[in-house]
Write a protein that holds these residues in place. Structure first.
Motif, PDB file in Angstrom:
ATOM      1  N   ARG A 133       0.837  -1.182   0.000  1.00 31.02           N
ATOM      2  CA  ARG A 133       0.000   0.000   0.000  1.00 31.02           C
ATOM      3  C   ARG A 133       0.881   1.245   0.000  1.00 31.02           C
ATOM      4  O   ARG A 133       1.947   1.247   0.623  1.00 31.02           O
ATOM      5  N   PRO A 134       0.465   2.279  -0.680  1.00 28.84           N
ATOM      6  CA  PRO A 134       1.279   3.498  -0.675  1.00 28.84           C
ATOM      7  C   PRO A 134       1.331   4.113   0.712  1.00 28.84           C
ATOM      8  O   PRO A 134       0.342   4.089   1.453  1.00 28.84           O
ATOM      9  N   ARG A 135       2.480   4.624   1.088  1.00 26.84           N
ATOM     10  CA  ARG A 135       2.605   5.261   2.389  1.00 26.84           C
ATOM     11  C   ARG A 135       1.823   6.565   2.397  1.00 26.84           C
ATOM     12  O   ARG A 135       1.751   7.251   1.378  1.00 26.84           O
ATOM     13  N   PRO A 136       1.246   6.922   3.545  1.00 25.84           N
ATOM     14  CA  PRO A 136       0.555   8.209   3.610  1.00 25.84           C
ATOM     15  C   PRO A 136       1.541   9.355   3.446  1.00 25.84           C
ATOM     16  O   PRO A 136       2.725   9.233   3.767  1.00 25.84           O
ATOM     17  N   VAL A 137       1.052  10.466   2.926  1.00 17.50           N
ATOM     18  CA  VAL A 137       1.906  11.637   2.743  1.00 17.50           C
ATOM     19  C   VAL A 137       2.364  12.139   4.113  1.00 17.50           C
ATOM     20  O   VAL A 137       1.563  12.275   5.036  1.00 17.50           O
ATOM     21  N   SER A 138       3.643  12.387   4.250  1.00 19.86           N
ATOM     22  CA  SER A 138       4.201  12.805   5.529  1.00 19.86           C
ATOM     23  C   SER A 138       3.998  14.303   5.760  1.00 19.86           C
ATOM     24  O   SER A 138       4.036  15.095   4.822  1.00 19.86           O
ATOM     25  N   TYR A 139       3.810  14.658   7.025  1.00 25.31           N
ATOM     26  CA  TYR A 139       3.746  16.075   7.395  1.00 25.31           C
ATOM     27  C   TYR A 139       5.186  16.569   7.547  1.00 25.31           C
ATOM     28  O   TYR A 139       5.979  15.974   8.268  1.00 25.31           O
ATOM     29  N   ILE A 140       5.515  17.649   6.864  1.00 26.03           N
ATOM     30  CA  ILE A 140       6.848  18.228   6.938  1.00 26.03           C
ATOM     31  C   ILE A 140       6.764  19.554   7.683  1.00 26.03           C
ATOM     32  O   ILE A 140       6.092  20.492   7.236  1.00 26.03           O
ATOM     33  N   PHE A 141       7.429  19.638   8.826  1.00 26.54           N
ATOM     34  CA  PHE A 141       7.375  20.841   9.651  1.00 26.54           C
ATOM     35  C   PHE A 141       8.240  21.956   9.068  1.00 26.54           C
ATOM     36  O   PHE A 141       9.314  21.695   8.515  1.00 26.54           O
ATOM     37  N   SER A 142       7.759  23.160   9.223  1.00 26.22           N
ATOM     38  CA  SER A 142       8.585  24.317   8.893  1.00 26.22           C
ATOM     39  C   SER A 142       9.493  24.605  10.083  1.00 26.22           C
ATOM     40  O   SER A 142       9.275  24.106  11.190  1.00 26.22           O
ATOM     41  N   ALA A 143      10.515  25.423   9.865  1.00 19.17           N
ATOM     42  CA  ALA A 143      11.422  25.784  10.952  1.00 19.17           C
ATOM     43  C   ALA A 143      10.661  26.506  12.065  1.00 19.17           C
ATOM     44  O   ALA A 143      10.924  26.300  13.255  1.00 19.17           O
ATOM     45  N   GLU A 144       9.692  27.326  11.681  1.00 21.44           N
ATOM     46  CA  GLU A 144       8.902  28.060  12.665  1.00 21.44           C
ATOM     47  C   GLU A 144       8.034  27.116  13.486  1.00 21.44           C
ATOM     48  O   GLU A 144       7.879  27.295  14.705  1.00 21.44           O
ATOM     49  N   GLU A 145       7.471  26.095  12.853  1.00 19.58           N
ATOM     50  CA  GLU A 145       6.644  25.130  13.587  1.00 19.58           C
ATOM     51  C   GLU A 145       7.473  24.332  14.585  1.00 19.58           C
ATOM     52  O   GLU A 145       7.029  24.077  15.713  1.00 19.58           O
ATOM     53  N   ILE A 146       8.675  23.948  14.196  1.00 17.66           N
ATOM     54  CA  ILE A 146       9.544  23.217  15.125  1.00 17.66           C
ATOM     55  C   ILE A 146       9.905  24.111  16.309  1.00 17.66           C
ATOM     56  O   ILE A 146       9.934  23.653  17.464  1.00 17.66           O
ATOM     57  N   LYS A 147      10.155  25.380  16.039  1.00 20.31           N
ATOM     58  CA  LYS A 147      10.456  26.327  17.112  1.00 20.31           C
ATOM     59  C   LYS A 147       9.295  26.419  18.096  1.00 20.31           C
ATOM     60  O   LYS A 147       9.492  26.405  19.316  1.00 20.31           O
ATOM     61  N   GLY A 197      -6.968  17.954   9.293  1.00 21.24           N
ATOM     62  CA  GLY A 197      -8.270  17.791   8.659  1.00 21.24           C
ATOM     63  C   GLY A 197      -8.233  16.705   7.604  1.00 21.24           C
ATOM     64  O   GLY A 197      -7.177  16.134   7.304  1.00 21.24           O
ATOM     65  N   ALA A 198      -9.403  16.414   7.050  1.00 19.65           N
ATOM     66  CA  ALA A 198      -9.518  15.369   6.039  1.00 19.65           C
ATOM     67  C   ALA A 198      -8.652  15.709   4.827  1.00 19.65           C
ATOM     68  O   ALA A 198      -8.687  16.823   4.318  1.00 19.65           O
ATOM     69  N   GLY A 199      -7.867  14.746   4.394  1.00 16.23           N
ATOM     70  CA  GLY A 199      -7.040  14.939   3.217  1.00 16.23           C
ATOM     71  C   GLY A 199      -5.702  15.599   3.493  1.00 16.23           C
ATOM     72  O   GLY A 199      -4.873  15.706   2.578  1.00 16.23           O
ATOM     73  N   LEU A 200      -5.463  16.044   4.727  1.00 15.29           N
ATOM     74  CA  LEU A 200      -4.199  16.694   5.070  1.00 15.29           C
ATOM     75  C   LEU A 200      -3.268  15.703   5.769  1.00 15.29           C
ATOM     76  O   LEU A 200      -3.732  14.819   6.488  1.00 15.29           O
ATOM     77  N   PRO A 201      -1.961  15.843   5.575  1.00 18.20           N
ATOM     78  CA  PRO A 201      -1.024  14.978   6.303  1.00 18.20           C
ATOM     79  C   PRO A 201      -1.186  15.172   7.808  1.00 18.20           C
ATOM     80  O   PRO A 201      -1.530  16.260   8.272  1.00 18.20           O
ATOM     81  N   ARG A 202      -0.936  14.130   8.576  1.00 21.80           N
ATOM     82  CA  ARG A 202      -1.111  14.185  10.018  1.00 21.80           C
ATOM     83  C   ARG A 202       0.235  14.401  10.699  1.00 21.80           C
ATOM     84  O   ARG A 202       1.155  13.606  10.538  1.00 21.80           O
TER      85      ARG A 202
END
Length: 227
Positions: free
Chosen positions: A44-58, A178-183
């Motif tokens: 099965r295809p892997r779900p799309v990964s959430y990639i954090f911005s530098a500001e979000e990690i901060k 939300g629906a359709g967005l990476p978690r």
């Protein structure tokens, strides 16, 4: 079809060998049947990964620091843990199993991780400095346990506790969901590290190949395709 069912039920993990044979015959003769996926597994295809911005990690690290309202050590622990995951791409399990002797001048020694492999993870000098600063508080809090990350119960930190703390932070700072967005999950810090590392890759086929191989080794992947 009976033979395929037998193979699928007797092999662990289930194989799709029968499908491959049937697909070849079907290409030559449309009357040949290709069995449904119930007779074996299919990737099965892997779900799309959430990639954090530098500001979000901060924001994540700042919020983690404030988790210890009753005991500041909890905030220091999660701030350091999440910062280490973000700047090394370690698996969460690898980080929480670290012991004092695994921190060396050359980097972190990751022992018998996934696929029972060990590796050395070099650290940037600022990462090592931040880790050593945390260890000053850590050793004073509970000197009898040699795990780097411990809970307020003075026991090794549990994976579930780390995941719960991260989830609570994500909810608190209101990352888009939300629906359709990476978690956004704690494992997304590893995905983010890999993406940012690839973004710094120099141009040219040979240099890209060396960069990808180095990243795959650093992350502890068994093959470059996984990276």
């Amino acid at each position: 079809m009976g033979w395929i069912r037998t193979v699928a039920l007797s092999t662990s993990p289930p194989t799709r060998t029968g499908d491959s044979i049937c697909a070849v015959h079907s290409a030559e003769d449309a009357h040949h049947e290709i069995p449904p996926t119930v007779f074996g597994s299919e990737s099965r295809p892997r779900p799309v990964s959430y990639i954090f911005s530098a500001e979000e990690i901060k924001r994540i690290l700042q919020t983690a620091s404030g988790l210890g309202k009753r005991n500041a050590f909890r905030g220091h622990t999660y701030n350091t843990l999440f910062a280490l995951l973000a700047c090394t791409g370690l698996r969460v399990s690898e980080a929480i199993h670290l012991c004092f002797q695994d921190i060396t001048a050359d980097g972190l020694v990751i022992r018998c991780s996934k696929f029972r492999k060990s590796r050395l993870v070099p650290l940037h000098e600022t990462t090592l400095a931040g880790l050593e600063q945390y260890l000053l508080r850590r050793r004073a809090y509970t000197p009898l346990d040699d795990h780097v990350f411990v809970s307020l119960r003075r026991r090794p930190l549990l994976l579930h506790d780390a995941e719960t703390a991260f989830h609570d932070i994500v909810e608190k700072i209101g990352l888009p969901r939300g629906a359709g967005l990476p978690r956004p999950t704690i494992h997304s810090l590893r995905h983010t590290f890999a993406v940012r590392a690839l973004e710094t890759c120099p141009g040219g086929r040979d240099r890209i190949t060396k960069h990808m191989l180095a990243l795959s080794t650093y992350l502890g992947h068994s093959k470059v395709a996984d990276t």
